[in-house]
Design an enzyme around this catalytic site. Structure first.
Site, mmCIF file in Angstrom:
data_model
loop_
_atom_site.group_PDB
_atom_site.id
_atom_site.type_symbol
_atom_site.label_atom_id
_atom_site.label_comp_id
_atom_site.label_asym_id
_atom_site.label_seq_id
_atom_site.Cartn_x
_atom_site.Cartn_y
_atom_site.Cartn_z
ATOM 1 N N HIS A 159 0.825 -1.210 0.000
ATOM 2 C CA HIS A 159 0.000 0.000 0.000
ATOM 3 C C HIS A 159 0.861 1.261 0.000
ATOM 4 O O HIS A 159 0.517 2.280 0.613
ATOM 5 C CB HIS A 159 -0.966 0.010 1.188
ATOM 6 C CG HIS A 159 -1.783 -1.239 1.319
ATOM 7 N ND1 HIS A 159 -2.816 -1.539 0.461
ATOM 8 C CD2 HIS A 159 -1.682 -2.278 2.181
ATOM 9 C CE1 HIS A 159 -3.344 -2.715 0.795
ATOM 10 N NE2 HIS A 159 -2.669 -3.189 1.833
ATOM 11 N N SER A 280 15.253 17.575 -19.644
ATOM 12 C CA SER A 280 14.099 18.320 -20.133
ATOM 13 C C SER A 280 14.569 19.372 -21.121
ATOM 14 O O SER A 280 15.664 19.930 -20.982
ATOM 15 C CB SER A 280 13.379 18.987 -18.956
ATOM 16 O OG SER A 280 12.491 19.991 -19.409
#
Length: 507
Positions: A159, A280
């Site tokens: 989880h 980027s």
């Protein structure tokens, strides 16, 4: 430019070829299709000659013409119109240059239907081989890295929360085991590639006394056609290969997501080399593990391909059908190719990724991953598990709120644990002791790693044997073609004008 400022090296050559560079235009698809058609034709004509269905001289002439087209890469067909499809254009060309008494016998005892599905079986060999090879390489890398990092402590997550202490090697071994089941499933689906549909005709076989076993042998198949309806109506080989790729794709996606998360600054558990990340165009600080996103996208292609192919097949009668044999099959090869790429990229990523042991250990400790083992210690001292669970939960809360420095200290303060008993409850000691239930302990690791290594070796050996059989079949085919030619030359040299009939009589 290889240096982006943030990144000091360019993408790896394999990543560049697969994802970033312009790919050269591939050889026209119709030529690849003709490769398979003519390959089948050579075997078919050899069989017709051996069965004395077609005369020796006719067969030799036809084989020579087909071989000539292959050697010149079908240049003579590049401007030939195909108003009724590629095969009929090719057959018409043979009739035009050889006459119908020679070129017109090619389809004797055969239909475009059984030819088409046989060519599909041949076409599926290549993605099956490549996917099997790439999967075997992924398994090899995971096993090697698992052994290398078998003692690198890390938290296992449930989880998205730190759960229990394991090792990075234990995690990788789990992936290797899951992918080995995919390799087994792929091998099982690949068994259907042994079936040769040639001889089924349009769907009812043929009255011509052909020998399907001979053509199957020359083409490298394991068994000839058994039932003509099944041979023509089904394309389950493609569906089962896609089904395997779908299940494989789920694990690929999940493994890629883990590496994406763990390599982020927020986790910082794994580093990925410059050759497998990108920067980027606008944000100079970025270091994007974009290749793993390609894994996620490409691993979904098989699911889309299976849905499209199966949907096209539904609602069709169990016989020859354009929807089944043509439309459904257009989705198969791209989906398998994308899955192959996904496996290869993931292999490169896990091969290049390196754990950050300090960050992994810190997170295992800060996440109180030894809490379960602490409760189990209380159980071994006679405390019922649910009570022990509650007591350790209270101790964990005390640590989180800063009221104590450790679980052991909190338990000792509350009288739940004698002084000094918590000394071996550090996460690095817990994983070592987790020898049961397939845990990460050293002996447990070996019990999984050693037989799993053998199973992956068996996969590689099986694939080597399979591909060798296909190569041996190619040699048999060309030997058989040469024998037809040599028998024709011998007959022409020693026989009377009716030598073709003599060839029939003798064979």
């Amino acid at each position: 430019m290889t240096d982006s400022g943030r990144l000091r090296s360019a993408a790896s050559p394999e990543i560049r070829r697969m994802l970033l560079e312009r790919r050269e235009p591939p050889r026209p698809a119709w030529k690849a299709e003709l490769d398979r058609i003519t390959h089948v034709d050579l075997a078919h004509v050899v069989m017709l000659a051996e069965r004395r269905i077609v005369g020796a001289e006719t067969a030799s002439t036809l084989l020579a013409a087909i071989t000539g087209l292959r050697e010149e890469d079908y240049r003579a067909l590049e401007t030939v119109p195909a108003p009724r499809g590629l095969y009929l254009a090719y057959e018409s060309h043979l009739i035009d240059i050889l006459g119908d008494e020679t070129g017109g016998v090619l389809q004797t005892g055969r239909s475009r239907n059984d030819l088409g599905v046989t060519c599909l079986q041949l076409a599926l060999r290549e993605p099956y081989r490549r996917l099997s090879e790439e999967l075997a390489e992924l398994g090899r890398v995971l096993l090697e890295r698992a052994h290398e990092h078998r003692e690198v402590l890390m938290p296992a997550y449930t989880h998205f929360q730190a759960a229990v202490p394991v090792t990075y090697g234990h995690y990788l071994l789990g992936l290797a085991q899951a992918f080995e089941r995919d390799a087994r499933a792929l091998a099982q689906a690949g068994e259907l590639l042994e079936r040769c549909p040639l001889g089924a005709g349009s769907i009812g076989g043929t009255t011509v006394p052909i020998n399907p076993g001979r053509t199957a042998n020359l083409l490298g198949f394991g068994e000839p056609v058994r039932n003509s309806v099944d041979a023509i109506a089904t394309r389950d080989t493609a569906l089962r290969l896609l089904s395997t790729a779908v299940v494989l794709g789920v694990t690929l996606d999940r493994a890629a997501l883990d590496l994406l998360m763990w390599s982020s600054a927020e986790f910082g558990l794994v580093t990925i080399p410059d050759g497998l990340v990108g920067s980027s165009s606008m944000m100079p600080q970025k270091r994007n593990a974009f290749v793993l996103e390609h894994v996620q996208g490409k691993s979904a292609a098989a699911l889309g391909g299976l849905m499209a192919a199966a949907s096209a097949m539904r609602g069709t009668p169990f016989t020859n059908s354009i929807a089944v044999g043509t439309e459904a099959m257009t989705h198969v090869m791209p989906a398998l190719d994308a899955t192959i790429d996904a496996v290869k990229i993931l292999r490169l990523a896990y091969d290049g990724a390196r754990p950050v042991p300090g960050a992994m250990a810190d997170r295992a400790t800060a996440g109180l991953t030894h809490a379960t083992a602490t409760a189990e210690l209380l159980v071994r001292q006679g405390v019922p598990f649910r009570r022990a669970h509650h007591q350790v939960g209270e101790a964990a809360l005390a640590v989180v709120e800063g009221r104590t420095g450790s679980l052991g200290a909190a338990l000792e303060a509350n009288g739940h644990l004698p002084a000094g008993e918590s000394a071996d409850l550090r996460p690095e000691a817990v994983w070592w002791a987790a020898e049961f239930g397939g845990g990460p302990g050293p002996a447990s690791f070996r019990r999984c790693h050693e037989p799993l290594t053998l199973r992956w070796e068996e996969h590689r050996a099986r694939l080597t044997k399979e591909t060798a059989r296909w190569g041996e079949a190619d040699e048999r085919l060309w030997t058989a073609v040469s024998q037809v030619h040599s028998r024709t030359r011998h007959t022409a040299a020693v026989a009377a004008p009716d030598s073709e009939e003599d060839f029939h009589d003798e064979h």
